[in-house]
Design a protein around this motif. Structure first.
Motif, PDB file in Angstrom:
ATOM      1  N   LEU A   1       0.875  -1.250  -0.412  1.00  0.00           N
ATOM      2  CA  LEU A   1      -0.027  -0.088   0.209  1.00  0.00           C
ATOM      3  C   LEU A   1       1.141   1.275   0.298  1.00  0.00           C
ATOM      4  O   LEU A   1       1.727   1.310   1.002  1.00  0.00           O
ATOM      5  CB  LEU A   1      -1.089   0.004   1.098  1.00  0.00           C
ATOM      6  CG  LEU A   1      -2.160   1.250   1.056  1.00  0.00           C
ATOM      7  CD1 LEU A   1      -2.929   0.568   1.929  1.00  0.00           C
ATOM      8  CD2 LEU A   1      -1.474   1.997   2.172  1.00  0.00           C
ATOM      9  N   TRP A   2       0.671   2.361  -1.075  1.00  0.00           N
ATOM     10  CA  TRP A   2       1.202   3.420  -1.156  1.00  0.00           C
ATOM     11  C   TRP A   2       0.379   4.664  -0.360  1.00  0.00           C
ATOM     12  O   TRP A   2      -0.869   4.753  -0.898  1.00  0.00           O
ATOM     13  CB  TRP A   2       1.261   3.981  -2.624  1.00  0.00           C
ATOM     14  CG  TRP A   2       2.768   3.093  -3.107  1.00  0.00           C
ATOM     15  CD1 TRP A   2       4.413   2.890  -3.171  1.00  0.00           C
ATOM     16  CD2 TRP A   2       1.859   1.321  -2.823  1.00  0.00           C
ATOM     17  NE1 TRP A   2       5.087   1.380  -3.568  1.00  0.00           N
ATOM     18  CE2 TRP A   2       3.480   0.120  -3.926  1.00  0.00           C
ATOM     19  CE3 TRP A   2       1.618   0.807  -3.847  1.00  0.00           C
ATOM     20  CZ2 TRP A   2       3.751  -0.327  -4.547  1.00  0.00           C
ATOM     21  CZ3 TRP A   2       1.083  -0.328  -4.286  1.00  0.00           C
ATOM     22  CH2 TRP A   2       2.866  -1.376  -4.789  1.00  0.00           C
ATOM     23  N   VAL A   3       1.109   5.700  -0.279  1.00  0.00           N
ATOM     24  CA  VAL A   3       0.007   6.602   0.294  1.00  0.00           C
ATOM     25  C   VAL A   3       1.033   7.720  -0.390  1.00  0.00           C
ATOM     26  O   VAL A   3       1.745   8.482  -0.247  1.00  0.00           O
ATOM     27  CB  VAL A   3      -0.109   7.006   1.650  1.00  0.00           C
ATOM     28  CG1 VAL A   3      -0.823   8.571   1.973  1.00  0.00           C
ATOM     29  CG2 VAL A   3      -1.542   6.091   2.350  1.00  0.00           C
ATOM     30  N   ASN A   4      -0.147   8.482  -1.555  1.00  0.00           N
ATOM     31  CA  ASN A   4       1.202   9.517  -1.820  1.00  0.00           C
ATOM     32  C   ASN A   4       2.477   9.464  -2.256  1.00  0.00           C
ATOM     33  O   ASN A   4       3.604   9.917  -3.266  1.00  0.00           O
ATOM     34  CB  ASN A   4       1.081  11.024  -1.397  1.00  0.00           C
ATOM     35  CG  ASN A   4      -0.151  11.164  -0.138  1.00  0.00           C
ATOM     36  OD1 ASN A   4      -1.237  11.259  -1.640  1.00  0.00           O
ATOM     37  ND2 ASN A   4      -0.179  12.024   0.490  1.00  0.00           N
ATOM     38  N   GLY A   5       2.075   7.963  -3.224  1.00  0.00           N
ATOM     39  CA  GLY A   5       3.410   7.336  -4.126  1.00  0.00           C
ATOM     40  C   GLY A   5       4.430   6.930  -3.115  1.00  0.00           C
ATOM     41  O   GLY A   5       5.180   6.614  -3.231  1.00  0.00           O
ATOM     42  N   GLU A   6       4.304   6.940  -1.617  1.00  0.00           N
ATOM     43  CA  GLU A   6       5.301   6.291  -0.899  1.00  0.00           C
ATOM     44  C   GLU A   6       4.618   5.264   0.280  1.00  0.00           C
ATOM     45  O   GLU A   6       3.768   5.287   0.545  1.00  0.00           O
ATOM     46  CB  GLU A   6       5.374   7.649   0.683  1.00  0.00           C
ATOM     47  CG  GLU A   6       5.978   6.803   1.864  1.00  0.00           C
ATOM     48  CD  GLU A   6       6.290   8.214   2.467  1.00  0.00           C
ATOM     49  OE1 GLU A   6       7.392   7.908   4.251  1.00  0.00           O
ATOM     50  OE2 GLU A   6       5.666   9.061   2.172  1.00  0.00           O
ATOM     51  N   LEU A   7       5.667   4.298  -0.408  1.00  0.00           N
ATOM     52  CA  LEU A   7       5.705   3.084   0.289  1.00  0.00           C
ATOM     53  C   LEU A   7       4.847   2.578   1.953  1.00  0.00           C
ATOM     54  O   LEU A   7       5.700   3.072   2.056  1.00  0.00           O
ATOM     55  CB  LEU A   7       6.698   1.623  -0.388  1.00  0.00           C
ATOM     56  CG  LEU A   7       6.198   0.418   0.599  1.00  0.00           C
ATOM     57  CD1 LEU A   7       4.557  -0.418  -0.597  1.00  0.00           C
ATOM     58  CD2 LEU A   7       7.629  -0.379  -0.375  1.00  0.00           C
ATOM     59  N   ARG A   8       3.825   2.218   2.507  1.00  0.00           N
ATOM     60  CA  ARG A   8       3.591   2.330   4.107  1.00  0.00           C
ATOM     61  C   ARG A   8       3.072   1.152   4.671  1.00  0.00           C
ATOM     62  O   ARG A   8       4.038   0.483   4.962  1.00  0.00           O
ATOM     63  CB  ARG A   8       2.961   3.382   3.658  1.00  0.00           C
ATOM     64  CG  ARG A   8       2.463   4.861   3.718  1.00  0.00           C
ATOM     65  CD  ARG A   8       3.853   5.313   4.642  1.00  0.00           C
ATOM     66  NE  ARG A   8       3.121   6.696   4.825  1.00  0.00           N
ATOM     67  CZ  ARG A   8       4.250   7.785   5.554  1.00  0.00           C
ATOM     68  NH1 ARG A   8       5.006   7.014   6.355  1.00  0.00           N
ATOM     69  NH2 ARG A   8       4.055   8.529   5.591  1.00  0.00           N
ATOM     70  N   GLN A   9       2.789   0.105   2.844  1.00  0.00           N
ATOM     71  CA  GLN A   9       3.079  -1.562   4.009  1.00  0.00           C
ATOM     72  C   GLN A   9       3.093  -1.888   3.024  1.00  0.00           C
ATOM     73  O   GLN A   9       3.068  -1.906   1.896  1.00  0.00           O
ATOM     74  CB  GLN A   9       0.899  -1.446   4.291  1.00  0.00           C
ATOM     75  CG  GLN A   9       0.528  -0.777   5.215  1.00  0.00           C
ATOM     76  CD  GLN A   9      -0.959  -1.357   5.364  1.00  0.00           C
ATOM     77  OE1 GLN A   9      -1.820  -1.288   4.659  1.00  0.00           O
ATOM     78  NE2 GLN A   9      -1.437  -2.579   6.574  1.00  0.00           N
ATOM     79  N   ASP A  10       4.383  -3.574   3.213  1.00  0.00           N
ATOM     80  CA  ASP A  10       4.793  -4.032   2.698  1.00  0.00           C
ATOM     81  C   ASP A  10       5.030  -5.574   3.746  1.00  0.00           C
ATOM     82  O   ASP A  10       5.794  -5.449   3.615  1.00  0.00           O
ATOM     83  CB  ASP A  10       6.101  -3.660   2.261  1.00  0.00           C
ATOM     84  CG  ASP A  10       6.847  -4.426   0.768  1.00  0.00           C
ATOM     85  OD1 ASP A  10       6.384  -5.349   0.350  1.00  0.00           O
ATOM     86  OD2 ASP A  10       8.556  -4.231   0.833  1.00  0.00           O
ATOM     87  N   GLY A  11       3.531  -6.188   3.178  1.00  0.00           N
ATOM     88  CA  GLY A  11       3.629  -7.604   3.858  1.00  0.00           C
ATOM     89  C   GLY A  11       3.635  -8.605   3.238  1.00  0.00           C
ATOM     90  O   GLY A  11       3.001  -8.339   1.674  1.00  0.00           O
ATOM     91  N   THR A  12       3.406  -9.615   3.907  1.00  0.00           N
ATOM     92  CA  THR A  12       2.714 -11.330   3.010  1.00  0.00           C
ATOM     93  C   THR A  12       1.709 -12.120   4.437  1.00  0.00           C
ATOM     94  O   THR A  12       1.960 -11.594   5.841  1.00  0.00           O
ATOM     95  CB  THR A  12       4.183 -11.526   2.876  1.00  0.00           C
ATOM     96  OG1 THR A  12       3.662 -13.243   2.183  1.00  0.00           O
ATOM     97  CG2 THR A  12       5.102 -12.383   4.103  1.00  0.00           C
ATOM     98  N   THR A  13       0.662 -12.083   3.235  1.00  0.00           N
ATOM     99  CA  THR A  13      -0.257 -12.903   4.276  1.00  0.00           C
ATOM    100  C   THR A  13       0.993 -14.296   4.746  1.00  0.00           C
ATOM    101  O   THR A  13       0.006 -15.171   5.784  1.00  0.00           O
ATOM    102  CB  THR A  13      -1.499 -13.519   3.457  1.00  0.00           C
ATOM    103  OG1 THR A  13      -0.615 -14.159   2.679  1.00  0.00           O
ATOM    104  CG2 THR A  13      -2.030 -12.128   2.397  1.00  0.00           C
TER     105      THR A  13
END
Length: 289
Positions: free
Chosen positions: A209-221
């Motif tokens: 997930l990105w906010v204004n182009g900045e990666l905020r969430q980078d996860g895995t199930t």
């Protein structure tokens, strides 16, 4: 199959996205993508057969890139059951103890909007937050399931959800979490309902997930505390899950609430983009209610 619904809000038509990225019209085969279709194996088989045989007409507008609005991939949703604090890294970032049993709350079906629709920041909001989630779509009635195998057999497919949350409403205003979870437009869903046969392992999906182009969430199930099969099995002992119900399975680390001060809560004009491997991508612009 990748099933979706396109068109103006309230007048969406059922469609299938083929392997070439072309939208195929399903309205000649099924009236809509809903609980009735998910529970009808024969109807789903007809859709698969028509797609494989090349008998589905191209939908006017051609491809998603041509500007057709994508609505929620499912209509007539019965209930949305959500699991809180279901990722080890999210529990760590919020300072919460790892739950011994799934934390369960509900989200009203009327919070659902399309994956690219506007999200409204509630009046009086100070802490509107994002949460990418894997959403499980139920395809068979599930009650008192005894095994993970039975639980997975009840899953029709998967889609992407943004469990938008107002943290002050949720945590600081007393009572249950529901006040911070059920504001208008707080559940962008889609773009596709990807049938379970195309997702061999729901515990191996990357989420970003990105906010204004900045990666905020980078996860895995893979980091889920309670995997999909256990969540569905567990819930079936407290409520009956029916075709068309949705189970939203929690979010990984990276939400605004877990960031240092000043926490980057959402404001009007912010753009949120999110994706899960194989399930598609969303994009929302924030607007004040």
């Amino acid at each position: 199959m990748k099933l979706l619904r396109v068109g103006t809000a309230g007048a969406e038509r059922p469609a299938l996205l083929d392997e070439h990225g072309t939208l195929r019209d399903l309205s000649g085969i099924v009236p809509d993508i809903d609980s009735g279709l998910l529970a009808d194996r024969a109807a789903l088989a007809r859709v698969r057969e028509a797609a494989k045989a090349g008998r589905l007409p191209e939908m006017a507008g051609g491809t998603e890139a041509d500007g057709l609005r994508t609505g929620p991939p499912l209509t007539g949703i019965g209930k949305i059951v959500c699991i809180g604090l279901n990722y080890h890294d999210h529990a760590r970032e919020t300072g919460a103890a790892v739950p011994e049993e799934p934390i369960v709350f509900m989200k009203a079906p009327d919070t659902v909007v399309g994956p690219d629709d506007t999200v409204l920041i509630p009046r009086g909001s100070r802490k509107t937050d994002w949460e990418i989630e894997l959403a499980v779509v139920i395809g068979r009635t599930a009650r008192y399931l005894s095994s993970h195998e039975e639980a997975m057999a009840a899953v029709a497919g998967y889609t992407v959800a943004n469990d938008v949350s107002e943290r002050a409403f949720q945590i600081e205003r007393g009572g249950q979490w529901d006040k911070g979870k059920n504001c208008e437009t707080f559940n962008p869903l889609g773009p596709w309902l990807v049938t379970a046969d195309e997702v061999p392992d729901p515990q191996a999906l990357a989420m970003r997930l990105w906010v204004n182009g900045e990666l905020r969430q980078d996860g895995t199930t893979a980091d889920q505390i309670f995997p999909v099969a256990e969540v569905v099995r567990y819930l079936s002992h407290f409520m009956t899950l029916r075709p068309g119900d949705i189970v939203s399975t929690g979010t990984p680390a990276g939400v605004a609430m877990g960031q240092p001060e000043p926490k980057p809560y959402l404001r009007e004009g912010d753009v949120v983009e999110l994706e899960i491997t194989g399930l598609g991508r969303q994009r929302q612009v924030m607007k004040s209610a």
